[in-house]
Design a protein around this motif. Structure first.
Motif, mmCIF file in Angstrom:
data_model
loop_
_atom_site.group_PDB
_atom_site.id
_atom_site.type_symbol
_atom_site.label_atom_id
_atom_site.label_comp_id
_atom_site.label_asym_id
_atom_site.label_seq_id
_atom_site.Cartn_x
_atom_site.Cartn_y
_atom_site.Cartn_z
ATOM 1 N N LEU A 189 22.937 -11.136 65.901
ATOM 2 C CA LEU A 189 22.468 -11.196 64.615
ATOM 3 C C LEU A 189 22.167 -12.652 64.049
ATOM 4 C CD1 LEU A 189 25.790 -9.569 63.015
ATOM 5 C CD2 LEU A 189 23.215 -8.729 62.970
ATOM 6 N N ARG A 190 22.685 -13.793 64.744
ATOM 7 C CA ARG A 190 22.210 -14.986 64.700
ATOM 8 C C ARG A 190 20.642 -15.069 64.880
ATOM 9 N NH1 ARG A 190 20.008 -18.483 67.670
ATOM 10 N NH2 ARG A 190 20.465 -17.372 69.748
ATOM 11 N N MET A 191 20.068 -14.730 65.953
ATOM 12 C CA MET A 191 18.561 -14.359 66.373
ATOM 13 C C MET A 191 18.253 -13.730 65.251
ATOM 14 S SD MET A 191 18.542 -14.178 70.533
ATOM 15 C CE MET A 191 19.780 -12.821 70.575
ATOM 16 N N PRO A 243 24.884 -22.932 68.579
ATOM 17 C CA PRO A 243 24.751 -22.582 69.889
ATOM 18 C C PRO A 243 25.253 -21.371 70.540
ATOM 19 C CG PRO A 243 25.392 -24.756 69.720
ATOM 20 C CD PRO A 243 25.844 -24.230 68.613
ATOM 21 N N VAL A 244 24.364 -20.762 71.621
ATOM 22 C CA VAL A 244 24.855 -19.460 72.349
ATOM 23 C C VAL A 244 26.093 -19.443 72.507
ATOM 24 C CG1 VAL A 244 24.108 -17.905 73.933
ATOM 25 C CG2 VAL A 244 22.404 -19.188 72.730
ATOM 26 N N ALA A 304 28.422 -27.012 62.661
ATOM 27 C CA ALA A 304 29.014 -26.042 63.663
ATOM 28 C C ALA A 304 30.078 -26.140 64.128
ATOM 29 C CB ALA A 304 27.722 -25.945 64.783
ATOM 30 N N LEU A 305 31.074 -25.043 64.035
ATOM 31 C CA LEU A 305 32.336 -25.064 64.585
ATOM 32 C C LEU A 305 32.546 -24.454 66.075
ATOM 33 C CD1 LEU A 305 35.228 -25.994 64.257
ATOM 34 C CD2 LEU A 305 35.660 -23.695 62.809
ATOM 35 N N LEU A 349 33.773 -19.076 74.298
ATOM 36 C CA LEU A 349 33.218 -20.189 73.278
ATOM 37 C C LEU A 349 32.152 -19.620 72.519
ATOM 38 C CD1 LEU A 349 34.370 -22.887 72.354
ATOM 39 C CD2 LEU A 349 32.419 -23.978 73.738
ATOM 40 N N SER A 350 32.420 -19.386 71.084
ATOM 41 C CA SER A 350 31.229 -19.068 70.353
ATOM 42 C C SER A 350 31.203 -20.139 69.188
ATOM 43 C CB SER A 350 31.371 -17.571 69.755
ATOM 44 O OG SER A 350 32.538 -17.748 68.852
#
Length: 489
Positions: A135-137, A147-148, A106-107, A174-175
């Motif tokens: 979309l992740r969910m 992470p959210v 995860a970046l 931050l994503s």
């Protein structure tokens, strides 16, 4: 389904090349990039016999020149292409949770709120990240994997990317997205996994002509010409697809990156997301990498004319990337600090649009006038779905007895490189200030199909992205390659 060794080496290549000249394979795949090896794996998992040929080396073309992101399609949302965004998010989920979690991390990606990033861009970025998280969910990816997204303070932004200009910095958003350890390694790992299920992976074999029943080929090592007979043929040659299928209109788009020392940017732990001036859908990214590097990219430039063997960055593209980065950092990065550059050609389907940035990234799978299947377009993230669609079409067109795709549930092969090493000082660096071990060079030849020092420098490791690192390493790499070839060849 019985499993075989996943090792690729010259002796195996010779044996399987001889057999390929004599028998008939269910699926003949042309092209050893990510799409081609994905097709080989998908077909092999269905119980079909598979032969893949590649004119050069695995990951020789566009597949090794990406941003190394396994992304959820945020840019596609910005342009209204929800279907492609959903497909990207689902394929990212499969890659990060089932298929290749050992090759992806995860970046964190930071959109800074400071002068040079307008209020409109900040708002669009925040909304896009929220939609991307939706979309992740929907894809089912847990927060423990991605992470959210969240707002961060200026202090946190500076900790994540220390080279940011702190003046009037108001924090940021931050994503998170997926980042490959290396894109070429993904290609090689998929190829090895396919080989473990019986696929023949044959590099240095060039297709000169295709038809529905096979291909006329030439062995690049011996010059021998022969025919490989097949019940179905799939053209997965990317930007070269039009050379084998005259009905396909390929519109190459050049994507360029530059390579910087991470130390020159304060050794960032997050990627930096910088909107193009005046745009809410196009970005330049500064992406931390292994070996103390940061790559900055990428461009999207029309690249008409003959397809080069290896594309090269232009000075105007390098200048654009530097100027975009320098809008938001405290100390401008100069041209002489660029340690390397690379460029790949996206194999876009030509639909007559204006800028290549506006050409759809949806993939095309079609049956040519010659009766073979051509697969084109798409993104690295969606290679598995592209492969599934291509094999489905080949199976239905050529009446192959094949069950549905099984590739969504298979974890790619992984190995303990040091455990298999036989060289003395196997864990030592191959050269000063180059954090690649002697064991990795040996493994590249013994198990990953490398046949030359360039295969190792440019595609099994990424030493070659920086000329100075290449020069320091070449002699040692050549010595190990020759020694290992004598043992396994």
């Amino acid at each position: 389904m019985s499993e075989m060794s996943t090792d690729l080496h010259p002796a195996r290549r010779r044996r399987e090349l001889e057999r390929s000249a004599l028998d008939t394979t269910d699926v003949l795949v042309i092209g050893g990039g990510i799409t081609g090896v994905g097709v080989a794996l998908d077909a092999a998992l269905r119980g079909l016999s598979v032969t893949l040929i590649e004119a050069e080396d695995l990951a020789f073309g566009t597949s090794r020149f990406s941003s190394k992101l396994v992304h959820g399609g945020l840019r596609y949302l910005a342009t209204g292409d929800v279907a492609t965004a959903r497909e990207s998010a689902l394929e990212r989920h499969l890659l990060m949770t089932t298929i290749a979690p050992h090759l992806i991390r995860a970046l964190p990606q930071l959109l800074p709120f400071r002068p040079g990033v307008t209020w409109r861009q900040r708002s669009a970025g925040a909304v896009g990240m929220a939609l991307g998280d939706l979309l992740r969910m929907q894809a089912g990816t847990p927060r423990s994997v991605l992470p959210v997204p969240r707002p961060v303070s200026a202090r946190t932004a500076m900790r994540l990317f220390p080279a940011l200009d702190e003046h009037r910095l108001r924090g940021g958003m931050l994503s998170y997205d997926g980042q490959l350890i290396d894109d070429a390694r993904l290609v090689v790992t998929v190829a090895r996994t396919a080989a473990g299920r019986g696929a023949r992976i044959l590099t240095r074999v060039r297709a000169e002509r295709l038809d529905a029943d096979g291909a006329d080929v030439v062995d690049g090592l011996t010059g021998e010409r022969f025919r490989i007979r097949a019940r179905s043929v799939i053209n997965a040659t990317g930007v070269w697809a039009g050379a084998l299928d005259a009905a396909i209109a390929v519109r190459p788009s050049r994507g360029t990156h530059i390579v910087l020392d991470a130390a020159d940017l304060g050794a960032p732990s997050a990627a930096l997301t910088i909107p193009h001036e005046g745009s809410i859908s196009r970005y330049v990214f500064a992406l931390p990498q292994a070996m103390g590097r940061v790559i900055v990219g990428l461009t999207d430039e029309d690249a008409p004319g003959p397809i080069p063997r290896v594309a090269e960055a232009t000075e105007s593209e390098i200048a654009f990337l530097l100027s975009t980065l320098n809008r938001v950092v405290s100390t401008p990065i100069r041209r002489n600090q660029v340690r390397g550059s690379f460029a790949g050609l996206r194999p876009l389907v030509d639909g007559g649009e204006g800028d290549t940035a506006d050409v759809s990234r949806r993939h095309l799978v079609t049956v040519s006038d010659g009766g073979f299947v051509t697969v084109l377009g798409g993104k690295l993230t969606t290679y598995r779905r592209m492969a599934e669609d291509a094999v489905d079409l080949a199976a239905s067109t050529r009446a192959l007895d094949a069950p549905p795709s099984r590739s969504a549930k298979l974890r790619l092969v992984e190995d303990d490189v040091l455990e298999r090493a036989t060289l003395p000082d196997a864990g030592s660096p191959v050269a000063p200030s180059v954090p690649v071990t002697r064991a990795e060079i040996e493994f590249a030849v013994r198990a990953e199909g490398a046949m030359t020092a360039d295969d190792v420098l440019d595609r099994r490791t990424r030493i070659g992205l920086v000329d100075a690192d290449r020069d320091r390493s070449r002699a040692s790499v050549e010595e190990i390659v020759v020694q290992t070839l004598e043992e396994v060849g």
